[in-house]
Scaffold this motif. Structure first.
Motif, PDB file in Angstrom:
ATOM      1  N   VAL A   1       3.605  52.996  83.329  1.00  0.00           N
ATOM      2  CA  VAL A   1       2.370  53.775  83.200  1.00  0.00           C
ATOM      3  C   VAL A   1       1.231  52.848  82.791  1.00  0.00           C
ATOM      4  O   VAL A   1       0.110  52.922  83.305  1.00  0.00           O
ATOM      5  CB  VAL A   1       2.537  54.903  82.155  1.00  0.00           C
ATOM      6  N   ASP A   2       1.528  51.933  81.850  1.00  0.00           N
ATOM      7  CA  ASP A   2       0.495  51.046  81.309  1.00  0.00           C
ATOM      8  C   ASP A   2       0.120  49.914  82.256  1.00  0.00           C
ATOM      9  O   ASP A   2      -0.915  49.275  82.066  1.00  0.00           O
ATOM     10  CB  ASP A   2       0.984  50.432  79.984  1.00  0.00           C
TER      11      ASP A   2
ATOM     12  N   ASP B   1       9.822  59.042  78.556  1.00  0.00           N
ATOM     13  CA  ASP B   1       8.489  58.467  78.344  1.00  0.00           C
ATOM     14  C   ASP B   1       8.585  57.012  77.911  1.00  0.00           C
ATOM     15  O   ASP B   1       7.769  56.184  78.299  1.00  0.00           O
ATOM     16  CB  ASP B   1       7.704  59.280  77.297  1.00  0.00           C
ATOM     17  N   GLN B   2       9.604  56.711  77.105  1.00  0.00           N
ATOM     18  CA  GLN B   2       9.761  55.325  76.684  1.00  0.00           C
ATOM     19  C   GLN B   2      10.232  54.433  77.826  1.00  0.00           C
ATOM     20  O   GLN B   2       9.797  53.294  77.942  1.00  0.00           O
ATOM     21  CB  GLN B   2      10.719  55.248  75.498  1.00  0.00           C
TER      22      GLN B   2
ATOM     23  N   ILE C   1       9.474  54.731  80.939  1.00  0.00           N
ATOM     24  CA  ILE C   1       8.419  54.520  81.935  1.00  0.00           C
ATOM     25  C   ILE C   1       7.119  53.968  81.364  1.00  0.00           C
ATOM     26  O   ILE C   1       6.194  53.664  82.126  1.00  0.00           O
ATOM     27  CB  ILE C   1       8.100  55.826  82.698  1.00  0.00           C
ATOM     28  N   GLN C   2       7.038  53.843  80.026  1.00  0.00           N
ATOM     29  CA  GLN C   2       5.765  53.436  79.412  1.00  0.00           C
ATOM     30  C   GLN C   2       5.199  52.169  80.047  1.00  0.00           C
ATOM     31  O   GLN C   2       4.001  52.103  80.338  1.00  0.00           O
ATOM     32  CB  GLN C   2       5.945  53.235  77.900  1.00  0.00           C
TER      33      GLN C   2
ATOM     34  N   TYR D   1       2.669  64.881  82.348  1.00  0.00           N
ATOM     35  CA  TYR D   1       2.969  64.010  83.494  1.00  0.00           C
ATOM     36  C   TYR D   1       1.895  62.932  83.625  1.00  0.00           C
ATOM     37  O   TYR D   1       0.701  63.227  83.597  1.00  0.00           O
ATOM     38  CB  TYR D   1       3.051  64.859  84.765  1.00  0.00           C
ATOM     39  N   PRO D   2       2.292  61.659  83.735  1.00  0.00           N
ATOM     40  CA  PRO D   2       1.301  60.583  83.793  1.00  0.00           C
ATOM     41  C   PRO D   2       0.501  60.597  85.099  1.00  0.00           C
ATOM     42  O   PRO D   2       0.983  61.070  86.121  1.00  0.00           O
ATOM     43  CB  PRO D   2       2.163  59.313  83.704  1.00  0.00           C
ATOM     44  N   ASP D   3      -0.710  60.060  85.035  1.00  0.00           N
ATOM     45  CA  ASP D   3      -1.556  59.957  86.216  1.00  0.00           C
ATOM     46  C   ASP D   3      -1.202  58.655  86.935  1.00  0.00           C
ATOM     47  O   ASP D   3      -1.585  57.563  86.500  1.00  0.00           O
ATOM     48  CB  ASP D   3      -3.027  59.951  85.781  1.00  0.00           C
TER      49      ASP D   3
ATOM     50  N   CYS E   1       4.410  46.052  76.712  1.00  0.00           N
ATOM     51  CA  CYS E   1       4.267  47.510  76.727  1.00  0.00           C
ATOM     52  C   CYS E   1       5.606  48.228  76.626  1.00  0.00           C
ATOM     53  O   CYS E   1       5.649  49.431  76.338  1.00  0.00           O
ATOM     54  CB  CYS E   1       3.543  47.975  77.980  1.00  0.00           C
ATOM     55  N   SER E   2       6.691  47.533  76.857  1.00  0.00           N
ATOM     56  CA  SER E   2       7.998  48.185  76.778  1.00  0.00           C
ATOM     57  C   SER E   2       8.517  48.194  75.345  1.00  0.00           C
ATOM     58  O   SER E   2       9.537  48.804  75.065  1.00  0.00           O
ATOM     59  CB  SER E   2       9.011  47.450  77.650  1.00  0.00           C
TER      60      SER E   2
ATOM     61  N   PRO F   1      13.934  47.041  74.287  1.00  0.00           N
ATOM     62  CA  PRO F   1      12.863  48.018  74.117  1.00  0.00           C
ATOM     63  C   PRO F   1      13.137  49.037  73.003  1.00  0.00           C
ATOM     64  O   PRO F   1      12.192  49.642  72.487  1.00  0.00           O
ATOM     65  CB  PRO F   1      12.793  48.747  75.469  1.00  0.00           C
ATOM     66  N   ALA F   2      14.400  49.255  72.674  1.00  0.00           N
ATOM     67  CA  ALA F   2      14.750  50.346  71.753  1.00  0.00           C
ATOM     68  C   ALA F   2      15.411  49.903  70.471  1.00  0.00           C
ATOM     69  O   ALA F   2      15.495  50.687  69.527  1.00  0.00           O
ATOM     70  CB  ALA F   2      15.683  51.341  72.446  1.00  0.00           C
TER      71      ALA F   2
END
Lengths: 381, 417
Positions: free
Chosen positions: B95-96, B88-89, B91-92, B54-56, B238-239, B178-179
């Protein structure tokens, strides 16, 4: 970005030609080696943790390179990358590391007693001495691919191991995300703080994800031994001090590394190492020793000499500005370090730096006095 | 209406997808049939429990961070869309990029159309927060591209310098920036450039691929303010949307330079209609005509846009769902911009101001970019009419202030019901 393997399998519905990157304007080691045929051959492979060919090459695709500077253009996501994608990485390694063959073995020698001299570089010219390397913890994915959980586990292991160091290696860990303003300023003043990478070479590989989670800096109380956690590699280990006593710097380097390694082994962990590639790190350019031993040295006369570049090449040394890689020299002060990483042992590389810098300082002194340096010209090492 | 449409089109789309040069037949999971979307493709590697991954987000201020609880993270972390895109991808980027105390960014993206369903537990509250209470689970989004419904819409050119409407469109069946793989991105380029080459009359134009552009063409596009460059904003990079730049990216515009399409920048396509001066009605007419024509042309080849009745047009960033529409003007308001009531007036008119360099820029002098705040829950016609009515109101205020007369703050509209 660490895409899952489902994503890689999906690409198989397109032909290799449709997926093959356009490398026509590229100048990096990956682009030189990766033909469409090789791409077709490797595209359906994946390491056990799910790292794929496109993951390996993304940074090289996104960064075409520079006409004068040949970057590597590929990274490893785990230890197995170097095996699964050897058909790409072996030729890259050979090209980057002076002809190192897939069948060659690499010597590791971290016995500082094997170094001859190195304690007497003239401090009027040699301002500081430094040795750095990297280490990866076996069983964990490398920065381009690791999950947050893995990265935190690497940090926990590092902090635990480093916390057991004592004597002149006793020190403290500063997590990037918990640092106070005061601690941060101190680390900046000491030139210890590393920041989130801005270089697209690094960002494109995915190693800066989740910054600053699980990143940190450890250093001893004397500020002569420093470890970066989870920057470009799991660990970057640095020994440094002002002045020209490279022998002392290397002593501390070897002692510290050996101690850290045994502390890890006590907990059932080891470093990624094999007898062909030596220490395994994220970038193929850092394989083998991962070692850069260097000095900041004043060479205002010599640096203007027409044969400066040639001399460095013969001595197997490289110059950088004092800001590190990709910076320019300021005021005739250069960062001079070993050009090689793989195929020579740690002792051999530091010996080259010690002997080479001694010669460069001699040449500088002669040129200062208006004397010629022709008879000092070295042979190719 | 929409579901019959979808059924008819799915058949045609199958033909379109099989016409892709390439090995083998398409995985059936790929056909878009909402009832059969597989949410349970397992992502292939996880050795740690969700709590360790889980990300901070303690220092974060974005919509994703506001709604991603450890429970939701744990519930979604083992899922992946059929093309393999994971939470995770999504929300990256959030998060960043922790965000800014004053500006609340979205903090997540979709990798494909299915992302919005597979990760609905997170996307839905984010969409609700970003789009003023719009609830994708119970509401329907109206699409209306009938420009004949617009009233008024020609502004006083002493104040309005230029008018512009933009939106985005995604090609169903191909992953989002992004993908997407290189081949998918190239396929988007091929499909779109092919369709645009079928445009005629005032829409007749030309495609410039970023990778193949000559220096002269590049300079011309810069002078016209058409050229887009590799994104540098970490929100975007970042995405993963800037991978492989500039492969399969390009710009298409008509000869008259009033209709412009960006290919494979932040979305599959961004469609822009613009002109100098204040004729927003004509800008919107061309916008609708161009969009409908492009849609007709891609359908002929068996393709369609990503659209559904809950989310409207599906784009990479949740902030652009629904209409994806931003209709705006560059307008000079020397008196009004100094009035302390300016911001409140804009708020109540459901308008937003930006500098004339676009998002995240500051105004130069007293010239502003004024556009609609909303994207989802209101139709294109409604939003453009809102901008027209709003800009007319602003011009009125400016004129009154010029004459030393007082102005009124217009009443606030209610939330979406």
């Amino acid at each position: 970005m660490p895409f899952g393997n489902t994503h890689n399998q999906l690409k198989m519905k397109y032909s290799a030609a449709q997926e093959y990157p356009d490398l026509s304007k590229h100048n990096n080691h990956m682009a030189k080696v990766l033909t469409e045929e090789l791409y077709a051959q490797l595209r359906d492979k994946t390491t056990p943790s799910g790292f794929t060919l496109d993951d390996v090459i993304q940074t090289g695709v996104d960064n075409p390179g520079h006409p004068f500077i040949m970057t590597v253009g590929c990274v490893a996501g785990d230890e197995e990358t170097y095996e699964v994608f050897k058909d790409l990485l072996d030729p890259v390694i050979e090209d980057r590391h002076g002809g190192y063959k897939p069948s060659d073995t690499h010597k590791t020698d971290l016995n500082p007693d094997h170094l001859k001299g190195g304690d007497d570089l003239d401090p009027d010219y040699v301002l500081s001495s430094r040795v750095r390397t990297g280490r990866s913890i076996r069983g964990f994915c490398l920065p381009p691919h690791c999950s947050r959980g893995e990265r935190r586990a690497v940090e926990d292991l590092a902090v635990e191991g480093l916390g057991s160091l004592d004597g002149d290696l006793k020190g403290k860990y500063y997590a990037l995300k918990n640092m106070t303003d005061e601690e941060q300023q101190q680390l900046i003043d000491d030139h210890f703080l590393f920041d989130k990478p801005v270089s697209p070479l690094l960002l494109a590989s995915g190693m800066a994800r989740d910054w600053p989670d699980a990143r940190g800096i450890w250093h001893n109380d004397n500020k002569t031994f420093l470890v970066w956690v989870n920057e470009e590699d799991h660990l970057r280990v640095i020994s440094m001090q002002k002045g020209g006593n490279m022998k002392e710097v290397f002593n501390r380097f070897c002692t510290g590394l050996t101690k850290i390694e045994s502390l890890f082994k006590e907990k059932g962990h080891e470093f990624m190492w094999n007898e062909h590639l030596g220490y395994v790190l994220t970038c193929p350019s850092n394989l083998g020793t991962g070692l850069r031993a260097g000095v900041h040295v004043k060479l205002p006369c010599l640096s203007k000499h027409e044969k400066f570049g040639e001399i460095l090449k013969k001595l197997r040394l490289q110059k950088r500005g004092t800001g590190g890689v990709d910076t320019a020299a300021v005021g005739g002060v250069f960062d001079i370090s070993n050009a090689d990483r793989l195929g020579f042992s740690e002792v051999e590389l530091v010996q080259m730096v010690v002997d080479g810098v001694k010669l460069l300082v001699e040449m500088e002194k002669r040129l200062e006095k208006g004397q010629s340096i022709d008879e000092l010209m070295p042979a190719q090492k | 209406m929409a579901s019959t449409f979808t059924r008819v089109l799915s058949r045609k789309r199958t033909v379109g997808i099989l016409s892709l040069a390439g090995a083998g037949s398409l995985a059936t999971g790929y056909l878009i049939n909402k009832d059969k979307v597989h949410a349970s493709v397992k992502s292939n590697r996880r050795m740690y429990p969700a709590s360790a991954e889980y990300p901070d987000l303690r220092k974060h201020n974005n919509c994703m961070a506001s709604h991603l609880t450890p429970a939701i993270y744990a519930a979604l972390i083992d899922k992946a869309t059929p093309s393999g895109f994971t939470l995770d991808q999504c929300i990256q980027t959030g998060v960043d990029n922790p965000g800014h105390p004053f500006i609340k960014t979205v903090g997540m993206v979709a990798g494909d159309e299915e992302s919005y369903q597979v990760f609905a537990e997170l996307f839905n509250p984010v969409i609700k927060e970003r789009h003023n209470g719009y609830d994708p689970q119970i509401m329907r989004h109206p699409t209306d591209l009938d420009a004949s419904k617009i009233r008024s819409g020609v502004f006083d050119e002493r104040y309005v310098l230029s008018s512009r409407v933009r939106t985005g469109r995604s090609i169903r069946g191909l992953a989002l920036p992004p993908a997407c793989t290189r081949a998918e991105r190239r396929e988007v380029e091929r499909v779109v450039a092919d369709a645009l080459s079928g445009l005629k009359e005032d829409l007749l134009g030309r495609y410039y691929s970023l990778a193949d552009m000559t220096e002269k063409e590049q300079q011309q596009l810069i002078d016209d303010h058409f050229l887009f460059d590799k994104p540098i904003s970490p929100l975007l990079t970042c995405s993963g949307m800037a991978r492989d730049w500039p492969d399969a990216r390009g710009i298409w515009h008509n000869n008259e330079k009033t209709f412009l399409v960006w290919v494979n920048e932040e979305d599959h396509t961004r469609v822009i209609s613009m002109e100098k001066g204040g004729n927003m009605k004509r800008v919107f007419e061309r916008f609708c005509k161009g969009l409908k024509e492009v849609e007709r042309l891609i359908k002929e080849k068996g393709w369609e846009f990503m659209w559904n009745e809950r989310l409207g047009y599906v784009l990479t960033c949740p902030s652009n769902l629904g209409t994806g529409l931003r209709a705006g003007v560059h307008i000079n308001l020397p008196q009004l911009s100094k009035d302390p009531r300016f911001s409140k007036i804009l708020d109540n008119l459901r308008l937003q101001k930006r500098g004339t360099g676009g998002v995240d820029t500051a105004a130069v002098g007293s010239t502003f970019d004024i556009s609609n705040l909303d994207r989802l829950g209101k139709s294109e016609v409604e939003l453009v009419q809102t901008v027209i009515d709003g800009v007319n109101y602003l011009v009125e205020c400016e004129k009154r202030l010029e004459k030393g007369q007082d102005i009124k703050i217009p009443p606030a509209p209610g939330q979406i019901k």
